[in-house]
Motif scaffolding. Structure first.
Motif, PDB file in Angstrom:
ATOM      1  N   ASP A  88      -7.868   7.062   0.869  1.00  0.00           N
ATOM      2  CA  ASP A  88      -7.829   5.611   1.150  1.00  0.00           C
ATOM      3  C   ASP A  88      -6.490   4.960   1.466  1.00  0.00           C
ATOM      4  N   GLY A  89      -5.543   5.838   0.993  1.00  0.00           N
ATOM      5  CA  GLY A  89      -4.078   5.356   1.049  1.00  0.00           C
ATOM      6  C   GLY A  89      -3.588   4.803   2.207  1.00  0.00           C
ATOM      7  N   VAL A  90      -3.709   5.421   3.258  1.00  0.00           N
ATOM      8  CA  VAL A  90      -2.744   4.880   4.538  1.00  0.00           C
ATOM      9  C   VAL A  90      -3.694   4.477   5.721  1.00  0.00           C
ATOM     10  N   TRP A 132      -0.770  19.734  -7.456  1.00  0.00           N
ATOM     11  CA  TRP A 132      -1.762  19.405  -8.345  1.00  0.00           C
ATOM     12  C   TRP A 132      -2.948  20.155  -8.560  1.00  0.00           C
ATOM     13  N   ARG A 133      -3.286  20.850  -7.398  1.00  0.00           N
ATOM     14  CA  ARG A 133      -4.465  21.592  -7.312  1.00  0.00           C
ATOM     15  C   ARG A 133      -3.989  23.218  -8.087  1.00  0.00           C
ATOM     16  N   GLN A 134      -2.820  23.556  -7.600  1.00  0.00           N
ATOM     17  CA  GLN A 134      -2.455  25.016  -7.784  1.00  0.00           C
ATOM     18  C   GLN A 134      -1.537  25.203  -8.998  1.00  0.00           C
ATOM     19  N   ARG A 192       0.926  -1.160   0.134  1.00  0.00           N
ATOM     20  CA  ARG A 192       0.192  -0.125   0.237  1.00  0.00           C
ATOM     21  C   ARG A 192       0.837   1.322   0.065  1.00  0.00           C
ATOM     22  N   LEU A 193       1.974   1.126   0.811  1.00  0.00           N
ATOM     23  CA  LEU A 193       2.824   2.357   0.914  1.00  0.00           C
ATOM     24  C   LEU A 193       3.439   2.573  -0.735  1.00  0.00           C
ATOM     25  N   ALA A 194       3.664   1.467  -1.202  1.00  0.00           N
ATOM     26  CA  ALA A 194       4.741   1.541  -2.484  1.00  0.00           C
ATOM     27  C   ALA A 194       3.508   2.126  -3.536  1.00  0.00           C
ATOM     28  N   HIS A 195       2.261   1.747  -3.346  1.00  0.00           N
ATOM     29  CA  HIS A 195       1.129   2.156  -4.413  1.00  0.00           C
ATOM     30  C   HIS A 195       1.183   3.783  -4.225  1.00  0.00           C
ATOM     31  N   CYS A 196       1.091   4.235  -2.938  1.00  0.00           N
ATOM     32  CA  CYS A 196       0.861   5.785  -2.677  1.00  0.00           C
ATOM     33  C   CYS A 196       2.110   6.579  -3.472  1.00  0.00           C
ATOM     34  N   GLY A 206      -5.526  12.984 -11.243  1.00  0.00           N
ATOM     35  CA  GLY A 206      -6.211  13.720 -10.179  1.00  0.00           C
ATOM     36  C   GLY A 206      -7.160  12.766  -9.567  1.00  0.00           C
ATOM     37  N   THR A 207      -7.914  11.736 -10.266  1.00  0.00           N
ATOM     38  CA  THR A 207      -8.536  10.709  -9.564  1.00  0.00           C
ATOM     39  C   THR A 207      -7.603   9.732  -8.580  1.00  0.00           C
ATOM     40  N   ALA A 208      -6.528   9.321  -9.258  1.00  0.00           N
ATOM     41  CA  ALA A 208      -5.763   8.165  -8.369  1.00  0.00           C
ATOM     42  C   ALA A 208      -5.105   8.999  -7.209  1.00  0.00           C
ATOM     43  N   LEU A 209      -4.836  10.421  -7.294  1.00  0.00           N
ATOM     44  CA  LEU A 209      -4.253  10.969  -6.133  1.00  0.00           C
ATOM     45  C   LEU A 209      -5.475  11.123  -4.958  1.00  0.00           C
ATOM     46  N   ALA A 210      -6.638  11.455  -5.468  1.00  0.00           N
ATOM     47  CA  ALA A 210      -7.353  11.589  -4.347  1.00  0.00           C
ATOM     48  C   ALA A 210      -8.033  10.333  -3.758  1.00  0.00           C
TER      49      ALA A 210
END
Length: 658
Positions: free
Chosen positions: A213-215, A257-259, A185-189, A204-208
């Motif tokens: 949910d990541g950690v 990503w947002r700015q 999970r850490l590697a995926h993030c 954007g979607t993957a980062l959100a």
């Protein structure tokens, strides 16, 4: 602007495809469920135990992402069911010849177990246990002698014991360890963060998803890994620090990503992304990175907002798995205070909704039980079972999930009927039946292990498919059985829907209010925390809460006007959530650099209330540290506040439909 009508079907297909798309761990969990369910059917066929379809379906409720929690949950359920069946055996002496007393005991035990399902840690399996008790007591009414009654109760116990044994064996052989899941999970993030740095517009979607949910599962996985002995104390400390560092990396990347003005130059972003990819490879291989050194070109010459992002990323990466020193005496705690433990919820005996849930579910189940008894139509006994499997707490969930359950039921019934007509006649042994069950289970488990938007449909597909295809210890061809069982499922779903939307209806608005209060508390604690690990853990909790609130706000539109909140209220809550989502990254970077700064707290109060920061807050900002980065981040938060305040004042009711 509304989308053209021609684009809407394509968008719907794309969204549905995204819900079915693979994600880390989905295929492995689906495969374990399919193998365990098929093994359950094999054992039931070998010994000729009844209700093999329900036994196979139990597997869906006792599997988790890691092997340890799956095995612990399975064994705990076995102990609980054994105690309950023992109690029913004792009651059999008094109820065997008295149908009224038997039904009364069935209702009383059902209500008690469902109360515990709603108000205690029994929640994951309580409804299944209540269903088994009802099944056991129902068996008492079908037998003429005590010996046969005892045999029926033992069959009820085997209905749960067989899938539990199969699940334990499959998880011991195929289940991933909590330590492995934590590393993956850490590697995926980190990979998501690296891709976002290289190509912000496409991630954007993957980062959100990684932010929300990541950690979140990692603290539980690390506790389980320590319990099973797969990691030592030093590794646990290092991985906990890696978890908090990963959260800091994701928050900083989210700001970039947002700015657009916060996005790093290509050379700097490439170095950071390559480093994150290398760290991800170490984590996926079972280790964790230490002694990381970064040389970022021209970091000092970057604009203030880019400097804030680069500094946050550099500090999180260079100290990625280095545990913090213990806090000095009297200093702020290094981690959020743990919630009080205990088997029962804190509001178990003060919140009437727990009692209402137990009574409504029991009432629906007993109505279905009496219905098929009075109609002398035992083939639809699945309506009784369905009530325990589909009961939900709020009107919004009941209405939204009704469509998923009915759709899943129809799909599963169609698949099961097609299998009976076209596939089962070609089967000449139990091996062919097992292959059919394996394929059907894998497909339905893939859906059930996905987003809550489709998971209930997957559960119902499996339930209807099993009831059609698994008719005994071998291939079955009786379409009447499939028809009656599907009719029972539909009746059970409709009865639960009518009961939960008409009797003591519970709006989801109360849960949203409580979650928003908890979210404000998390952000306040984040701002006040002086230890980086505590701040980052609060950030992870806050992002997960934002995800849950967004889901609940989306569900609220399913509630009728007589029960649900007003559109204006929903619009305000959506606006608050969107504003907090927009300023989360800048607030986090401010708290990382200037913990306890009163100007940050003033902005958080403005986010919660929708009002402008006070004049005192402006003086605090002016009198604070003379740091251009601080002023830039505060100005960014103020910009979001000023942009959304007019919208909050004139929010259209259509926001409730977002």
């Amino acid at each position: 602007m509304a989308q053209p009508a021609a684009d809407q079907p394509r968008r719907a297909v794309a969204e549905f495809g995204a819900l079915l798309a693979p994600f880390p761990g989905r295929a492995a969990l689906t495969t374990r469920i399919a193998v365990a369910s098929t093994l359950t059917v094999l054992i039931a066929a070998m010994y000729g135990t009844p209700e093999a379809a329900i036994s196979a379906y139990v597997i869906f409720f006792i599997n988790r992402a890691d092997r340890t929690s799956s095995i612990v949950l399975s064994l705990a359920m076995l102990v609980l069911v054994s105690l309950i069946v023992g109690l029913v055996i004792v009651l059999a002496d008094f109820t065997l010849d008295n149908p009224v007393l038997r039904v009364a005991c069935m209702a009383a035990l059902s209500a008690g177990l469902l109360f515990l399902t709603s108000a205690s840690k029994l929640r994951p399996v309580g409804a299944i246990v209540a269903m088994i008790v009802g099944f056991g007591l129902d068996e008492l009414g079908l037998v003429p002698a005590g010996e046969l009654a005892t045999r029926g109760l033992l069959y009820a116990w085997l209905m749960v014991a067989i899938p539990i044994g199969a699940n334990v064996v499959v998880n011991l052989l195929l289940g991933p360890s909590p330590r492995r899941l934590a590393g993956e999970r850490l590697a995926h993030c980190l990979r998501v963060a690296a891709r976002s740095l290289r190509d912000p517009a496409a991630q954007g979607t993957a980062l959100a998803m990684a932010l929300r949910d990541g950690v979140q599962p990692l603290p539980g996985w690390l506790r389980l890994a320590r319990l099973e002995g797969s990691v030592n104390a030093a590794d646990v400390l290092a991985l906990r620090q890696a978890m908090t560092s990963t959260m800091a990396i994701l928050m900083a990347v989210d700001v970039a990503w947002r700015q657009p003005e916060a996005r790093l130059p290509a050379a700097c972003a490439a170095i950071l992304a390559d480093t994150l990819d290398a760290m991800a490879r170490m984590l996926a291989a079972g280790g964790y990175p230490v002694d990381i050194a970064l040389a970022l070109p021209e970091a000092a010459a970057l604009p203030p907002l880019q400097q804030a992002v680069a500094k946050a990323l550099r500090e999180a990466i260079e100290h990625y798995a280095e545990p913090e020193a213990p806090a000095a005496p009297g200093a702020a705690h290094s981690a959020p205070a743990s919630k009080p433990g205990g088997f029962m919820d804190r509001d178990a005996f003060t919140n009437r909704s727990h009692v209402h849930y137990a009574l409504k579910t029991t009432g629906a189940a007993m109505f279905c039980y009496l219905l098929y008894q009075q109609l002398n139509w035992p083939g639809i006994h699945t309506c009784f079972i369905t009530c325990y499997l589909v009961a939900l707490g709020t009107v919004a969930e009941s209405v939204e999930k009704l469509a998923l359950r009915l759709a899943g039921c129809l799909v599963g019934a169609a698949a099961g009927t097609a299998a009976i007509v076209y596939v089962v006649p070609a089967l000449d042994s139990v091996t062919g039946l097992l292959a059919l069950v394996l394929v059907g289970t894998w497909l339905s488990a893939w859906v059930a292990s996905g987003s809550p938007r489709i998971a209930y449909a997957g559960f119902q597909v499996a339930f209807a498919f099993y009831l059609c295809v698994i008719q005994g210890p071998g291939p079955g061809f009786d379409l009447t059985i499939a028809r009656d069982r599907v009719i029972g499922i539909i009746i059970g779903n409709l009865v639960v829907y009518l009961v939960f939307t008409r009797i003591w209806p519970v709006s989801i608005a109360g849960r949203i209010d409580a979650a928003l209060a908890a979210l404000a508390s998390q952000w306040q604690q984040l701002i006040d925390a002086h230890q980086p690990a505590a701040r980052r853990q609060h950030a992870a909790s806050a992002m997960a809460l934002q995800r849950d609130i967004a889901q609940d706000l989306s569900l609220a539109r399913y509630e009728p006007a007589s029960v649900g909140p007003a559109p204006a209220w929903l619009a305000r809550q959506w606006q608050r959530l969107r504003l907090l989502d927009a300023v989360a990254g800048p607030l986090f970077l401010l708290a990382e650099r200037f913990p306890g700064d009163p100007a940050i707290a003033a902005r958080l109060r403005a986010v919660r209330t929708g009002e402008a920061p006070s004049a005192g807050a402006e003086r605090d900002a002016a009198a604070g540290p003379g740091d251009a980065t601080r002023a830039t981040l505060l100005a960014l938060v103020d910009q979001h506040l000023s942009e959304t305040r007019p919208a909050a004042a004139h929010a259209p009711s259509s926001h409730a439909q977002t």
